[in-house]
Every structure is written in structure tokens, then in C-alpha cells.
Design a protein around this motif. Structure first.
Motif, short mmCIF file in Angstrom:
data_model
loop_
_atom_site.label_atom_id
_atom_site.label_comp_id
_atom_site.label_asym_id
_atom_site.label_seq_id
_atom_site.Cartn_x
_atom_site.Cartn_y
_atom_site.Cartn_z
N ILE A 66 -13.12 8.74 2.03
CA ILE A 66 -13.90 9.87 1.55
C ILE A 66 -13.14 11.16 1.88
O ILE A 66 -12.55 11.29 2.95
CB ILE A 66 -15.31 9.91 2.15
N GLY A 67 -13.14 12.09 0.93
CA GLY A 67 -12.36 13.30 1.14
C GLY A 67 -13.00 14.53 0.55
O GLY A 67 -13.88 14.45 -0.32
N THR A 68 -12.57 15.67 1.03
CA THR A 68 -13.04 16.97 0.56
C THR A 68 -11.99 17.54 -0.38
O THR A 68 -10.82 17.63 -0.04
CB THR A 68 -13.24 17.94 1.74
N THR A 69 -12.43 17.97 -1.56
CA THR A 69 -11.47 18.47 -2.55
C THR A 69 -11.97 19.76 -3.19
O THR A 69 -12.49 19.77 -4.26
CB THR A 69 -11.15 17.42 -3.62
N VAL A 70 -11.79 20.84 -2.46
CA VAL A 70 -11.33 20.94 -1.08
C VAL A 70 -12.34 21.76 -0.30
O VAL A 70 -13.05 22.59 -0.88
CB VAL A 70 -9.94 21.62 -0.97
N VAL A 71 -12.41 21.54 1.02
CA VAL A 71 -13.25 22.39 1.84
C VAL A 71 -12.56 23.76 1.98
O VAL A 71 -11.35 23.83 2.18
CB VAL A 71 -13.51 21.75 3.22
N ILE A 72 -13.34 24.83 1.82
CA ILE A 72 -12.78 26.18 1.90
C ILE A 72 -12.79 26.61 3.36
O ILE A 72 -13.85 26.88 3.95
CB ILE A 72 -13.57 27.17 1.03
N LEU A 73 -11.62 26.64 3.95
CA LEU A 73 -11.50 26.80 5.40
C LEU A 73 -12.19 28.03 5.96
O LEU A 73 -12.89 27.94 6.98
CB LEU A 73 -10.02 26.79 5.79
N PRO A 74 -12.02 29.24 5.37
CA PRO A 74 -12.58 30.43 6.03
C PRO A 74 -14.10 30.53 6.05
O PRO A 74 -14.64 31.39 6.73
CB PRO A 74 -11.98 31.60 5.21
N TYR A 75 -14.80 29.66 5.31
CA TYR A 75 -16.25 29.79 5.22
C TYR A 75 -16.97 29.41 6.51
O TYR A 75 -18.10 29.83 6.73
CB TYR A 75 -16.80 28.90 4.10
N ARG A 76 -16.34 28.58 7.35
CA ARG A 76 -17.05 28.02 8.50
C ARG A 76 -16.24 28.21 9.77
O ARG A 76 -15.03 28.25 9.76
CB ARG A 76 -17.32 26.52 8.28
N ASN A 77 -16.97 28.25 10.88
CA ASN A 77 -16.35 28.31 12.20
C ASN A 77 -15.38 27.15 12.37
O ASN A 77 -15.70 26.00 12.03
CB ASN A 77 -17.46 28.25 13.26
N PRO A 78 -14.18 27.38 12.90
CA PRO A 78 -13.18 26.31 12.96
C PRO A 78 -13.56 25.17 13.90
O PRO A 78 -13.27 24.00 13.60
CB PRO A 78 -11.92 27.03 13.44
N ILE A 79 -14.18 25.48 15.03
CA ILE A 79 -14.57 24.40 15.94
C ILE A 79 -15.67 23.55 15.32
O ILE A 79 -15.67 22.32 15.41
CB ILE A 79 -15.00 24.98 17.31
N LEU A 80 -16.62 24.20 14.66
CA LEU A 80 -17.68 23.47 13.99
C LEU A 80 -17.12 22.57 12.89
O LEU A 80 -17.50 21.39 12.78
CB LEU A 80 -18.70 24.45 13.39
N GLN A 81 -16.20 23.08 12.09
CA GLN A 81 -15.60 22.26 11.04
C GLN A 81 -14.83 21.09 11.62
O GLN A 81 -14.92 19.96 11.12
CB GLN A 81 -14.64 23.10 10.19
#
Length: 308
Positions: free
Chosen positions: A82-97
Motif C-alpha cells: 500500500i502506498g501514498t501517491t503522494v502524501v504532501i509533506l508540508p501539510y503535517r507535522n513531521p514526527i506525526l507523519q
């Protein structure tokens, strides 16, 4: 060659799981979900992957949260990645992601692919309180943080946009050394990001010829970084539609790189992709009908994949 398919854009859990199970039974390598949280009522002419700049789905189309969607579908399958295509990195806290991805990887026994992008929809950045202007360097920091959290016993980071120390991060992913990171985007900057932080380059809605034209640059960048280019998966995502099946195209905007063709032409296209050095092909569909998506996926796996 490996093959992946995007999950149908519906919100019915039974339908999604039936599609996922069918993909698993057919031997599909991976299932993919998109990441949008809100879309602008005014629409857009800035979408980088259509000829008109229009988005490929309606602005009021329902998008399930990507992590909830993949977790739900993964719990109803056994083998498929299963994969993300694509998760947008800046939207979420990095540790939470990093925690979300690690949790999915643990619960699926190592079936996750972390597809990432820097994003393009400015209105969505504004609503999420994320910096559109700094989306590139923020994404680089977030990827660095992911790898630190997933690998280091005593993770710490001191960057321009984020810093932390003195924490435990657990559980770490099942996959070692980390969850595979596939970097989306079609630019040279995306390729450099993939070489520096990732395990694959995942361009979207580009022609095979365009991807092949960028591969010498990818190889040169990998060699300069001391990496074997073979380590980097090249995964192209496009829209698929068989014109010799009795399935009408939906109302969504068609990209110039869409694969809309007969079965024999699709076979020829896949063979060409393999010859050009593309390792994986992922497809979404020109129809919003899940039953028709199911039919095209089965047709591809039984008539195309077996012929290549």
C-alpha cells in the motif's frame, strides 16, 4: 515489471475492500491512495499534469484521509503493498507523519511505500497553515526527519524549520533500513530529492519518453552521490483506459500522457516502458464506476501483464 493501481475514488468501505481484495488475488503489486484534504470552490488552472491546468476530478469530489483509507484497506488484505501517491509533506507535522507511516508498516508487516511530494495547490497550503513558498526545503527537512526517526535509537534533529531531541520513537518500521520513500514530481529537483533522500522516483502523468529522457540525469546524480542507480525504483503513474472494452470514459480531465488505447496498444506501451528502464507502472482510471475500475484492472492483469 511490477504493476500498481489507484483505489477508486469512492467512500464506501465495502467497495474499496472488494477492489483491494481483487487486486490482491490478481497479483497486483501495490494499491495507491491520493492525498487531498480540501479543494478550492473556485477551481484551479494550476494543476501541473493536465493540458488545461484543470484538476482531473471535480472540486467537490470526496477525498478520504489517506492514512485512514490505507489503514482500512490494508486490514482487509494480506499481501499487496500500500502506498501514498503522494502524501504532501508540508501539510503535517513531521514526527506525526513518521509515526503514521511507521504504525502502518508495523500493522501491515512491512507492506508500506511512502510516496511523497512537495505539493502544488496553494489554497490547500493556506488552509493547512503550511508555507507554500518554503514547501521544497520544508519537504527536504521532513524526509531527513523521517529517516532519523525510523533508524536512530536516539533520534535528534536541529534544522531550519524543526528541531527535537531527548525522545524515544517507537515502534519503528518493520522494513529495514527504512520504509521505501518514492519521491513524486517530474523535475530535476524531484530527481535530486529522490537520490538524496529516497528509494525511488515516482513521476505522475508523464509520457514514457519523458521519463526515459530524464533517466541519464538520475543515473548521473546517483553516481555523484555514491549510489548505485539500480537501487532507485523508477515508477511511472498514468491514467489507463481500454478503448476496446465497452466502458465509457468519465467526465474527468484527460492528461496528454494518459494511456487510452486498445489492449494490443497497451501491451506494446508496457513493453516499451520496460525497454526504456521503467520498473513499475501504476494506473488510475478514466471512470468513476468502481465496477468498471475492477473490470479494467482484471483485464490488464489477465490480458496485458501475462502477455508482456
Amino acid at each position: 515489471m511490477k504493476y500498481g493501481f489507484g483505489l477508486p475514488g469512492v467512500t464506501d468501505g465495502d467497495t474499496l475492500c472488494a477492489f483491494a481484495n481483487k487486486a490482491d488475488q490478481l497479483g497486483v503489486n501495490s494499491l495507491w491512495g491520493p492525498d487531498h484534504i480540501v479543494l478550492p470552490q473556485a477551481g484551479t488552472n494550476k494543476y501541473p499534469y493536465s493540458e488545461t491546468g484543470e484538476f482531473t476530478r471535480a472540486m467537490d469530489a470526496p477525498f478520504l484521509d489517506i492514512f485512514t483509507l490505507l489503514g482500512y484497506v490494508a486490514s482487509h488484505t494480506k499481501n499487496i503493498r500500500i502506498g501514498t501517491t503522494v502524501v504532501i509533506l508540508p501539510y503535517r507535522n513531521p514526527i506525526l507523519q513518521a509515526k503514521m507511516f511507521a504504525s502502518l508498516d508495523v500493522l501491515t508487516n512491512g507492506r508500506v511505500i511512502c510516496g511523497v511530494g512537495v505539493g502544488w495547490l496553494q489554497k490547500e497550503f493556506e488552509v493547512m497553515g503550511a508555507s507554500y513558498e518554503n514547501r521544497g526545503p520544508v519537504s527536504d527537512e521532513w524526509l531527513n526527519i523521517f529517516k532519523i526517526l525510523w533508524t536512530d535509537q536516539n533520534p535528534a534533529f536541529n534544522g531550519r524549520f524543526y528541531k527535537f531531541d531527548g525522545i524515544f520513537f517507537s515502534p519503528r518500521p518493520v522494513q529495514r533500513p527504512t520504509i521505501p520513500i518514492w519521491v513524486g514530481g517530474h523535475s530535476r529537483r524531484a530527481i535530486r530529492r529522490a537520490v538524496k533522500y529516497g528509494d525511488g522516483w515516482h513521476p505522475t502523468r508523464m509520457t514514457p519518453e519523458y521519463v526515459a529522457g530524464m533517466l541519464p540525469y538520475l543515473r548521473s546524480q546517483a553516481e555523484q552521490a555514491g549510489r548505485d542507480p539500480i537501487e532507485l525504483t523508477v515508477s511511472l503513474k498514468r491514467t489507463l483506459h481500454f478503448t476496446d472494452l465497452d466502458i465509457p470514459e468519465g467526465p474527468t480531465t484527460r492528461s496528454g500522457a494518459s494511456l487510452v488505447a486498445t489492449t494490443n496498444q497497451v501491451i506494446e506501451d508496457v513493453e516499451k516502458c520496460a525497454e526504456l528502464g521503467i520498473d513499475q507502472l501504476s494506473f488510475d482510471f478514466r471512470t468513476g464506476d468502481p465496477a468498471k475500475c475492477d473490470l479494467m484492472m482484471e483485464h490488464f492483469m489477465t490480458e496485458v501483464a501475462t502477455a508482456v
